[in-house]
Design an enzyme around this catalytic site. Sequence first.
Site, PDB file in Angstrom:
ATOM      1  N   PHE A  29     162.216 106.436  23.625  1.00  0.00           N
ATOM      2  CA  PHE A  29     160.909 105.863  23.315  1.00  0.00           C
ATOM      3  C   PHE A  29     159.838 106.850  23.766  1.00  0.00           C
ATOM      4  O   PHE A  29     159.813 107.279  24.919  1.00  0.00           O
ATOM      5  CB  PHE A  29     160.785 104.519  24.040  1.00  0.00           C
ATOM      6  CG  PHE A  29     159.506 103.760  23.821  1.00  0.00           C
ATOM      7  CD1 PHE A  29     158.613 104.099  22.817  1.00  0.00           C
ATOM      8  CD2 PHE A  29     159.193 102.674  24.622  1.00  0.00           C
ATOM      9  CE1 PHE A  29     157.435 103.391  22.619  1.00  0.00           C
ATOM     10  CE2 PHE A  29     158.029 101.948  24.440  1.00  0.00           C
ATOM     11  CZ  PHE A  29     157.147 102.315  23.441  1.00  0.00           C
ATOM     12  N   CYS A  30     158.941 107.229  22.847  1.00  0.00           N
ATOM     13  CA  CYS A  30     157.830 108.126  23.142  1.00  0.00           C
ATOM     14  C   CYS A  30     158.367 109.443  23.706  1.00  0.00           C
ATOM     15  O   CYS A  30     159.262 110.042  23.122  1.00  0.00           O
ATOM     16  CB  CYS A  30     156.842 107.429  24.074  1.00  0.00           C
ATOM     17  SG  CYS A  30     155.292 108.330  24.317  1.00  0.00           S
ATOM     18  N   VAL A  31     157.846 109.904  24.856  1.00  0.00           N
ATOM     19  CA  VAL A  31     158.330 111.170  25.410  1.00  0.00           C
ATOM     20  C   VAL A  31     159.792 111.049  25.839  1.00  0.00           C
ATOM     21  O   VAL A  31     160.502 112.056  25.921  1.00  0.00           O
ATOM     22  CB  VAL A  31     157.440 111.634  26.585  1.00  0.00           C
ATOM     23  CG1 VAL A  31     157.607 110.751  27.807  1.00  0.00           C
ATOM     24  CG2 VAL A  31     157.737 113.082  26.951  1.00  0.00           C
TER      25      VAL A  31
END
Length: 581
Positions: free
Chosen positions: A308-310
């Site tokens: 998720f995301c970074v």
Amino acid sequence: MNSKSKDAGAASATDPFSLGAAAEAAGKMAEHMAADFQAGMGEAMKTFAGLKVPVDAWAALQKDYLSQASGLWNQAVTASAGHPAKLPDRRFASEAWGSNPVAAFTAQLYLLNAQTLQRMAEQVEGDDKTRARIKFAVQQFVDASAPSNFLALNPEAQQLALRTQGESIARGMQLLWADMQRGHVSQTDESAFEVGRNVATTAGDVVFENDFFQLIEYKPLTKEVHELPFLMVPPCINKYYILDLQPDNSLIRYAVEQGHRTFVVSWRNPDESCAGWTWDDYIEQAAIQAIRTVQAISGSKKINALGFCVGGTILATALAVLAARGEQPAASVTLLTTLIDFASNGVLDLFVDEGSVRLREMSIGPDAPKGPGLLKGQELATTFSFLRPNDLVWNYVVGNYLKGEAPPAFDLLYWNGDSTNLPGPMYCWYLRHTYLQNELKKPGALTVCGERLDLGAIEAPVYIYGSREDHIVPWDAAYRSTQVFKGRKRFVLGASGHIAGVINPPAKKKRSFWTGKTAALPAEAGQWLETAVEHPGSWWTDWSHWLAGHAGAMKPAPKTPGNRQHKAIEPAPGRYVKHKA
């Protein structure tokens, strides 16, 4: 602004001005607001010295401004008592604004000034990034200078103070003092939540830990589970429990309910002893170690993985490192609002150039004169809040301090305020090689953990999700990942933003999502959207069906967490997630 105009602005709608008095006060207010506007324009031009607005555009702006300002003045003079003005902005939606002639005129003139400044910023000559920075800076100035943000100009707050005999102001000062102690503007009632008590409550155990992370294995909720385990890698710039806020909106619990043996990385919140950690450390000692531990506990060489995301960027990098070593541990990969190709990333690009990255490197990077340091979590949180200042800053300044209204309890905003630090070397590497130089997508451009990276060498099928209103990972930036990975891919677009788009459980029956009419993934995101099909409800069901197809047959659920080598250390959510920045 002088004392007379302040006194004029303080009048309440319950004691209205006569029409003549209102016109006189509005005139004085106009003078001061116009002067403020001219001063703001002057300061803007000083700030961006050397940049020019074309002469014809400048003349048109002046003419249009004077015309509209005259119209507002005439409207204020001829307005009939008892006919509240309609103000097209939610900051001025209260009747207190529309029914007070001076306040209404103040708001209308502010909106005109704001619009003119924004139009001026759009006309500035320069390269795209410079113009975008100017627009962003002007927007920050415009949002900060709204009359609603000041007690002397906010009739709604003034009326409340009169009605409560000053109690609202006293409460506001108490809330201000409490926030000064915390070091940030409160967005929710932080006393209402406790990690492990009413957020991050899905049952499980920590089955591995090192200096970088704890690995949580969740207790099965089904008699049988898929034979392939499932590992989630959340972003390290926030706590993992965004994926486990409440039982009814927990993606972790949802995965467990779908019969997946689920493991989640809970990142350590770095302190000064961690200041030297690098990007390679996060890949080798965290992401790859988590993959190997899940393999060891489950006995399965293949796992399903989600980032998720970074966390998705870290996961993809780790899988590329392993691919370079001849390993393909992933049966499938899910990337939620993740950047892989950093070519164009919306407003965050404004903060990144060679000068700003070099400044970070010299202050907290591995070769900083005083040694590596930490990027403090509150600095990151403040930066993200000012990407949407009216919603995440000024809204709370007005409510908390001017009105004395404590914000209500909201789990997502509690998580948002639970900030984390980042080690300087890791953060500086990430800034330079992704946002600045966009090398992650280029085969062979980067060496991580001693291996040349090629994300195209990852053989697993990839599920790529973007949120349509995401201001951190714009959906078309998320879509660009479809052009980097070489295996089978599926792109799904959800409604709403970076967090609300992801955390959208099916039972809520909210929003919608889009899938491609065919499996084709053209080079441009706009081409894909032209033929995409909208579906009501949550994208979770689409993803769950896709993931089940890569998770293998069903087998009896394990009765105990971990194995002989990796025994339960402590109950979830563990110690790491409770450490405050």
